[in-house]
Design a protein around this motif. Structure first.
Motif, mmCIF file in Angstrom:
data_model
loop_
_atom_site.group_PDB
_atom_site.id
_atom_site.type_symbol
_atom_site.label_atom_id
_atom_site.label_comp_id
_atom_site.label_asym_id
_atom_site.label_seq_id
_atom_site.Cartn_x
_atom_site.Cartn_y
_atom_site.Cartn_z
ATOM 1 N N HIS A 340 11.192 52.685 28.743
ATOM 2 C CA HIS A 340 10.490 51.417 29.013
ATOM 3 C C HIS A 340 9.754 51.552 30.332
ATOM 4 N N PRO A 342 8.466 48.457 32.571
ATOM 5 C CA PRO A 342 8.015 47.143 33.048
ATOM 6 C C PRO A 342 7.227 47.311 34.347
ATOM 7 N N ASN A 419 12.968 42.738 30.610
ATOM 8 C CA ASN A 419 11.854 43.245 29.814
ATOM 9 C C ASN A 419 11.915 42.592 28.442
#
Ligand code: ASP
Length: 458
Positions: A340, A342, A419
């Protein structure tokens, strides 16, 4: 026609195998059977796959490892004996396994995959033999002959598109077909296994290929639970869940169904049902395209640890064309995948599985990011957990994040990162690994244990 997959605990001993065969014979649409290797008989027991890995590793490191192989042979011999199978059955299995002692020492990864696959392969032969003894017309199917074609990364096979057409031919075969899970073959004929737990993947591929009416995945629990039952006593049972929800929960630590097993069934529109070998009449958990019950907000809560974050900040990062690409390129150069990322206007966090990073890589990456991207600050934080709340219903509901954040605050848990994917099916919190279990419990209490809240899929 149903495809049924039986997991390791369903095949751990003769008694379990008898149950499995009864389940198969009770429904004539259960035609294509996928088996794992015998799993644990009790909590402290060792799965056959793990025994095989112990053997393979010793054979690689020290040469002869007959003692370790004998433990595997003994497991099969005990089962064959209790099932009163003809002696030729265990003789064939013994011969098959002993071939592994003749390894030429060449390709270690290829050898280990061959060793691991022997667990499923011999289990399939044994189950076929027992079904035959019960009077059923059962045939062992070799994944190579059937055309389960995969790519060549050992321990992480991916099915090749052309496999589906070949496997579809299984539909035409008569009687019960017993297929070993967990491995396939490259077009060049090399055996490659899926990642651990990959028999689920085999079942899903076969279900998609033969256009099964249902893919039944038999395990040792009545259903998938909304939260890990080791954390919360008697948690809510999930009766129905969408592919997407299940995919997110499998990713975040629900081990009941392999994370890569959903895609083949999903693409082919095959409903999946998770069922219990020890209680086969229980309805189980259905994995479907669309839930019939749509009022629930949260389908499940899970957490997984072993993550680290690389925090990078640079004033006006948002205006710098190509910043993100260059950052990720540095990771790609180190052969690291990221989970991920963010970001804010002047900062970005890249979250990785931390086993990919060692001390040397970390130094190289930090230096390159500092020197090539001229950042103001960079630091790496280890031992993070991701806590995920998953549910299609979150998309339409106001205030879910607020309630979740509030529940975590009340439990005294610091949220390091939030997130939400664009699909809004999951809401993810990064917390310190030591806080993960607490966080899951706090969220469960907030979304399942408050009577006034119409959530949960009980
Ligand atoms: N036997 C393999 C494992 O333990 C694959 C499976 O059970 O699905 O990972």
């Amino acid at each position: 026609m149903k495809v049924c997959k039986f997991g390791g605990t369903s095949l751990a001993n003769a008694e379990q195998i008898k149950k499995v065969c009864q389940i198969i014979l009770n429904d004539e649409t259960r035609k294509l059977i996928v088996v794992s290797a015998p799993g644990k008989r009790y909590k402290e027991d060792t799965k056959v796959t793990d025994l095989l890995i112990l053997f393979g590793t010793k054979q690689i490191e020290q040469g002869r490892a007959e003692d370790k192989l004998q433990r595997v042979i003994d497991r099969y011999a005990e089962i064959a004996d209790e099932l009163q199978l003809p002696s030729t059955c265990i003789e064939r299995i013994t011969t098959d396994l002993k071939v592994l002692l003749q390894w030429d020492g060449e390709d270690k990864d290829a050898f280990l995959d061959m060793v691991k696959a022997a667990g499923e392969d011999n289990c399939a032969k044994l189950v076929t033999e027992y079904l035959f003894k019960l009077g059923a017309k059962a045939t062992y199917i070799n994944p190579k002959d059937a055309g389960l074609l995969v790519s060549g990364q050992f321990g992480n096979a991916q099915v090749l598109p052309e496999a589906y057409e070949r496997l579809a031919e299984l539909r035409e075969k008569d009687g019960l077909l017993v297929f070993p899970g967990f491995f396939g073959y490259t077009p060049e004929g090399e055996l490659v296994t899926f990642s651990r737990g990959g028999s689920d993947v085999t079942g899903s591929i076969l279900a998609a290929a033969v256009k099964a009416e249902q893919y039944e995945n038999f395990t040792d629990v009545d259903s998938v639970y909304a939260v890990n039952p080791n954390l919360v006593p008697n948690p809510c049972e999930i009766k129905e869940i969408t592919y997407r929800e299940m995919r997110e929960l499998s990713y975040a630590g629900f081990s009941v169904f392999h994370e890569e097993a959903l895609i083949p069934a999903f693409r082919a529109g095959i409903p999946v049902c998770i069922k219990n070998t020890n209680n086969p009449t229980a309805p189980g958990t259905k994995i479907v395209e669309k839930r019939t019950q749509t009022s629930q907000i949260v389908a499940g809560i899970a957490s997984d640890s072993g993550f680290c974050s690389i925090y990078v900040s640079k004033y006006l990062m948002n205006k710098e064309i190509g910043f993100g690409r260059k950052l990720l390129q540095i990771l790609e150069d180190e052969n690291i995948s990221y989970e991920h990322s963010p970001s804010g206007i002047d900062d970005i966090t890249v979250i990785l599985r931390q086993h990919q990073l060692d001390a040397k890589k970390e130094v190289r990456i930090i230096n390159r990011i500092k020197n090539e991207l001229n950042v103001d600050d960079i630091h790496v934080v280890y031992n993070m957990a991701l806590v995920m709340m998953v549910g299609e219903g979150m998309r339409q509901s106001v205030g879910v994040t607020a309630r979740a954040a509030n529940a975590l605050a009340e439990a005294g848990i610091n949220i390091e990162m939030i997130n939400q994917g664009s699909s809004e099916v999951n809401l993810m919190f990064g917390v310190k690994a030591v806080d993960a279990d607490h966080a899951v419990i706090a969220l469960y209490q907030e979304f399942y244990n408050k009577e006034e809240v119409p959530v949960g899929i009980c």
